[in-house]
Design an enzyme around this catalytic site. Structure first.
Site: not given
Ligand code: K2U
Ligand code: ZN
Length: 147
Positions: A26, A31, A71-72, A113-114, A117
């Site tokens: 994702g 991000q 997480c990135l 999760h997304e 963000h």
């Protein structure tokens, strides 16, 4: 209503490429420093089922599940996060259709999760205060070493 123009399509293509390369399942527009209500997700094994959620809103959620998340945006940090087991999300797709999707399992985790963000939230903020302190100390140590 978000105009689905060439610029948005180019952004989606860029985000999808970034996600597949990471590799990740994702990626949220925040991000890649774009502040639009846009996330891309692909939890398929074959990595060929891209889901694009524009102006997504969770309308129902139920149950609970725990998943080890990474997480990135906070590389090297992994921890168990409790989230809803099932979510219903309303969103606009790339063909400008307003759709409703009900997801469970990893897809439900990824959607939550997304969308976090897009609210400027990373999964670390959902952990206990003690865990957050330990993570801050670890990141500070990493920063000193790499500095
Ligand atoms: O948004 C991101 O930072 C990408 C996340 C997405 C994600 C993390 C944990 C759980 C659900 C979604 C990851 O970097 S994607 C990496 C990954 C790959 C397989 C399973 C879990 C996480
Ligand atoms: Zn993330």
């Amino acid at each position: 209503m978000e105009k689905i123009d060439a610029e948005l399509r180019a952004l989606v293509a860029n985000m999808a490429e970034t996600m597949y390369e990471a590799p990740g399942i994702g990626l949220a527009a925040t991000q890649v420093d774009v502040h639009r209500q846009l996330v891309v997700i692909d939890v398929s094994e074959e990595r060929n089922q891209l889901l694009v959620l524009i102006n997504a809103r969770i309308t129902h959620q139920s149950g609970a599940q725990v998943y080890e998340e990474g997480c990135l945006s906070v590389p090297g940090i992994y921890d168990k996060v409790e989230r809803a087991a099932e979510v219903t999300v309303e969103y606009t797709d790339l063909d400008e259709n307003r759709r409703t999707l009900t997801a469970d399992g990893l897809l439900a985790v990824c959607i939550q999760h997304e969308l976090d963000h897009l609210d400027g939230k990373v999964f670390v903020e959902r952990l206990s205060r003690l865990k957050q302190m330990r993570i801050r100390a670890k990141l500070a140590k990493q920063a000193r070493i790499t500095a």
